[in-house]
Design a protein around this motif. Structure first.
Motif, PDB file in Angstrom:
ATOM      1  N   ASN A 247       0.799  -1.229   0.000  1.00 31.94           N
ATOM      2  CA  ASN A 247       0.000   0.000   0.000  1.00 31.94           C
ATOM      3  C   ASN A 247       0.832   1.279   0.000  1.00 31.94           C
ATOM      4  O   ASN A 247       0.718   2.109  -0.889  1.00 31.94           O
ATOM      5  CB  ASN A 247      -0.942  -0.004   1.220  1.00 31.94           C
ATOM      6  N   ARG A 248       1.691   1.421   1.021  1.00 34.42           N
ATOM      7  CA  ARG A 248       2.366   2.722   1.188  1.00 34.42           C
ATOM      8  C   ARG A 248       3.397   3.011   0.110  1.00 34.42           C
ATOM      9  O   ARG A 248       3.694   4.170  -0.178  1.00 34.42           O
ATOM     10  CB  ARG A 248       3.000   2.805   2.585  1.00 34.42           C
ATOM     11  N   ILE A 249       3.950   1.963  -0.531  1.00 31.68           N
ATOM     12  CA  ILE A 249       4.947   2.221  -1.577  1.00 31.68           C
ATOM     13  C   ILE A 249       4.295   2.934  -2.776  1.00 31.68           C
ATOM     14  O   ILE A 249       4.976   3.571  -3.586  1.00 31.68           O
ATOM     15  CB  ILE A 249       5.681   0.925  -2.008  1.00 31.68           C
ATOM     16  N   TYR A 250       2.968   2.855  -2.883  1.00 33.02           N
ATOM     17  CA  TYR A 250       2.227   3.600  -3.917  1.00 33.02           C
ATOM     18  C   TYR A 250       1.650   4.897  -3.343  1.00 33.02           C
ATOM     19  O   TYR A 250       1.777   5.968  -3.928  1.00 33.02           O
ATOM     20  CB  TYR A 250       1.088   2.744  -4.495  1.00 33.02           C
ATOM     21  N   LEU A 251       0.995   4.797  -2.188  1.00 33.89           N
ATOM     22  CA  LEU A 251       0.288   5.950  -1.628  1.00 33.89           C
ATOM     23  C   LEU A 251       1.235   7.081  -1.234  1.00 33.89           C
ATOM     24  O   LEU A 251       0.947   8.255  -1.484  1.00 33.89           O
ATOM     25  CB  LEU A 251      -0.521   5.501  -0.409  1.00 33.89           C
ATOM     26  N   ASP A 252       2.358   6.744  -0.619  1.00 31.81           N
ATOM     27  CA  ASP A 252       3.243   7.809  -0.125  1.00 31.81           C
ATOM     28  C   ASP A 252       3.847   8.646  -1.254  1.00 31.81           C
ATOM     29  O   ASP A 252       3.813   9.874  -1.198  1.00 31.81           O
ATOM     30  CB  ASP A 252       4.335   7.238   0.790  1.00 31.81           C
ATOM     31  N   PRO A 253       4.408   8.038  -2.291  1.00 30.26           N
ATOM     32  CA  PRO A 253       4.894   8.884  -3.393  1.00 30.26           C
ATOM     33  C   PRO A 253       3.776   9.653  -4.084  1.00 30.26           C
ATOM     34  O   PRO A 253       3.965  10.828  -4.438  1.00 30.26           O
ATOM     35  CB  PRO A 253       5.577   7.902  -4.355  1.00 30.26           C
ATOM     36  N   LEU A 254       2.607   9.050  -4.256  1.00 30.99           N
ATOM     37  CA  LEU A 254       1.507   9.741  -4.947  1.00 30.99           C
ATOM     38  C   LEU A 254       1.023  10.945  -4.167  1.00 30.99           C
ATOM     39  O   LEU A 254       0.715  11.985  -4.743  1.00 30.99           O
ATOM     40  CB  LEU A 254       0.325   8.782  -5.165  1.00 30.99           C
ATOM     41  N   PHE A 255       0.921  10.804  -2.821  1.00 32.57           N
ATOM     42  CA  PHE A 255       0.287  11.867  -2.045  1.00 32.57           C
ATOM     43  C   PHE A 255       1.242  12.645  -1.145  1.00 32.57           C
ATOM     44  O   PHE A 255       0.915  13.742  -0.710  1.00 32.57           O
ATOM     45  CB  PHE A 255      -0.885  11.292  -1.228  1.00 32.57           C
ATOM     46  N   HIS A 256       2.413  12.068  -0.855  1.00 27.38           N
ATOM     47  CA  HIS A 256       3.373  12.792  -0.017  1.00 27.38           C
ATOM     48  C   HIS A 256       4.681  13.064  -0.739  1.00 27.38           C
ATOM     49  O   HIS A 256       5.598  13.656  -0.170  1.00 27.38           O
ATOM     50  CB  HIS A 256       3.661  11.999   1.280  1.00 27.38           C
TER      51      HIS A 256
END
Ligand code: PNW
Length: 462
Positions: A254-263
């Motif tokens: 999850n976070r390997i996609y969400l963090d670059p996209l949103f943070h």
């Protein structure tokens, strides 16, 4: 009607979008028509043992030839939106160079057919059918593929952008990258963690580049987004080892996609886990700014949740190689025909967590559904009460997440039709409409009729 609905589903607002989803390779067939060239899935299906029964997408649901009737089916169910994908090797054979007008013409007709019946088209640009020629040039682990994707996105937008208002760049980059390049279960069937992680980065880069190109090309406002399959990862117990296993699983899923996209950054703990495996993400200066280009909607595909443990059956926290133990702990829960645990509560938790950790972006459920062991009667009708129960419980989970503040704007059932379920071939049926693959006859299942009635009821209440 009372404002305090007995069924949480009845609290969904009148503006809520209701749809069904499909994807090109899974339904179209006609793989060699009108100039289409092979994709990695055409190739993969020919690898002995890669797909159940040696199935392939050569004919699939023959949707390419039955499109108007399939659109009529969607309209008859009273749905307002249809999510489909464009086959890259149909519209830009070989993955580079000029458009193929005959391939684009199919999607042109599809969009017009939908609009003529009052159904909004939602286009996904990439649902896994990479042109084989681009794979031969290195595929997603190679940086150039991101730029080829942006060119392709622009070319589709130039033809359909006057009528299509909602665009999804990628469907489930986790599947493309990890199942395709790291674990080998999907096309192109490579098994190398480094390739998988390079693919993650280049998929995200391609998403960002395409988003920038479409935003620049759009004369009027369009809705741009990406769809992720998000997999809630809970610790089996409260022990530090289990919590660390859940953290690691959440990071890679999850976070390997969400963090670059949103943070605009990769999560440090995930980078550290990967470094321990000798893998680094091939990031160049400026990439993260591109990846974090603002989007208008996040598509969420949800199927199941899992419990994770960092301890093996003997109580050890390290394997023979000295690596931390990582394992999924099965629960005593009902499962679908895929073996996936049915956990609607995890769906609510996931949506509330997205709202908390990545606030501000509207969410749409771009896929949710289940395969079950369907038994048609002599007329081809399937009384799929198990699927009705699955969809009911998961729609309630969405409604509960909304009550808890999650900004969920719509829901797409996966899938309109039984179709080519990737490595499982035609064995696994996700459709709310049955397909008889001998005759190509479509028969709405009980779940389709339930969905039609539910949508109508929720709209009428409003
Ligand atoms: C999604 N997993 O795939 C895809 O978007 C669809 O094309 C597919 O038919 C549907 O879900 C059902 O499988 C997934 O292993 C494939 O976690 C595998 C996983 C998740 C989603």
């Amino acid at each position: 009607p009372s404002r305090h609905a007995a069924d949480p589903i009845d609290s969904l607002p009148p503006t809520f979008r209701w749809g069904v989803a499909t994807s090109s390779y899974q339904i179209e067939g006609a793989v060699a028509e009108d100039g289409r060239t092979p994709s990695i899935w055409d190739t993969f299906c020919r690898v002995p043992g890669a797909v159940a029964n040696g199935d392939d997408g050569d004919v699939a649901c023959d949707h390419y030839h039955r499109m108007p009737a399939d659109v009529a089916l969607i309209a008859d169910l009273g749905l307002d939106t249809y999510r489909f994908s464009v086959a890259w090797p149909r519209v830009q054979p070989g993955g580079r160079g000029p458009a193929n007008p005959a391939g684009l013409a199919f999607y042109d007709r599809l969009v017009d057919e939908l609009l003529g019946r009052g159904v909004d088209p939602w286009v996904t640009l990439y649902h896994w059918d990479l042109p084989q020629e681009l794979e031969d040039a290195g595929g997603w682990p190679v940086r150039d593929t991101a730029y080829r994707f942006a060119d392709y996105a622009e070319l589709v937008f130039a033809r359909l952008g006057d009528r299509v208002k909602t665009w999804t760049t990628l469907n489930e980059p986790w599947c493309s990258a990890m199942l395709g390049y790291a674990y080998g279960d999907h096309a192109p069937g490579r098994r190398d963690l480094g390739d998988g992680i390079a693919a993650v980065h280049h998929l995200l880069l391609g998403h960002g580049l395409a988003t920038q190109r479409l935003r620049a090309a759009a004369p009027a406002p369009v809705e741009l987004g990406i769809t992720l399959n998000l997999a809630p990862a809970d610790p089996a117990t409260d022990s530090p080892a289990d919590r660390d296993a859940a953290r690691a699983a959440d990071g890679l899923a999850n976070r390997i996609y969400l963090d670059p996209l949103f943070h605009g950054r990769y999560p440090q703990d995930v980078l550290a886990d990967l470094a321990a495996e000798g893998v680094r993400v091939p990031v160049r200066d400026g990439d993260l700014e591109v990846i974090a280009t603002p989007i208008d909607v996040l598509g969420v595909n949800y199927y199941f949740g899992q419990l994770h443990s960092g301890v093996d059956e003997q109580g050890r926290e390290r394997d023979e190689g000295g690596r931390p133990v990582r394992r999924v702990v099965p629960r005593d829960l009902p499962r679908t025909a895929m073996g996936w645990e049915i956990v609607p509560e995890s769906f609510t938790d996931l949506l509330v967590r997205l709202h908390r950790d990545y606030p501000g972006v509207p969410l749409v459920i771009t896929e949710n559904g289940a395969a079950f062991d369907d038994r048609p009667d002599e007329d081809g009708f399937v009384a799929d009460d198990d699927r009705v129960a699955y969809l009911t419980e998961h729609l309630r989970a969405v409604a509960r997440a909304r009550s808890a503040g999650a900004d969920v704007r719509g829901y797409f059932a996966w899938s309109l039709l039984d179709n080519f379920e990737w490595a499982y071939g035609y064995d696994k049926r996700f459709g709310i409409v049955r397909v008889d693959y001998d005759t190509q006859r479509r028969t709405p299942k009980r779940s389709a009729l339930w969905y039609r009635d539910t949508v109508r009821r929720v709209r009428d209440r409003a």
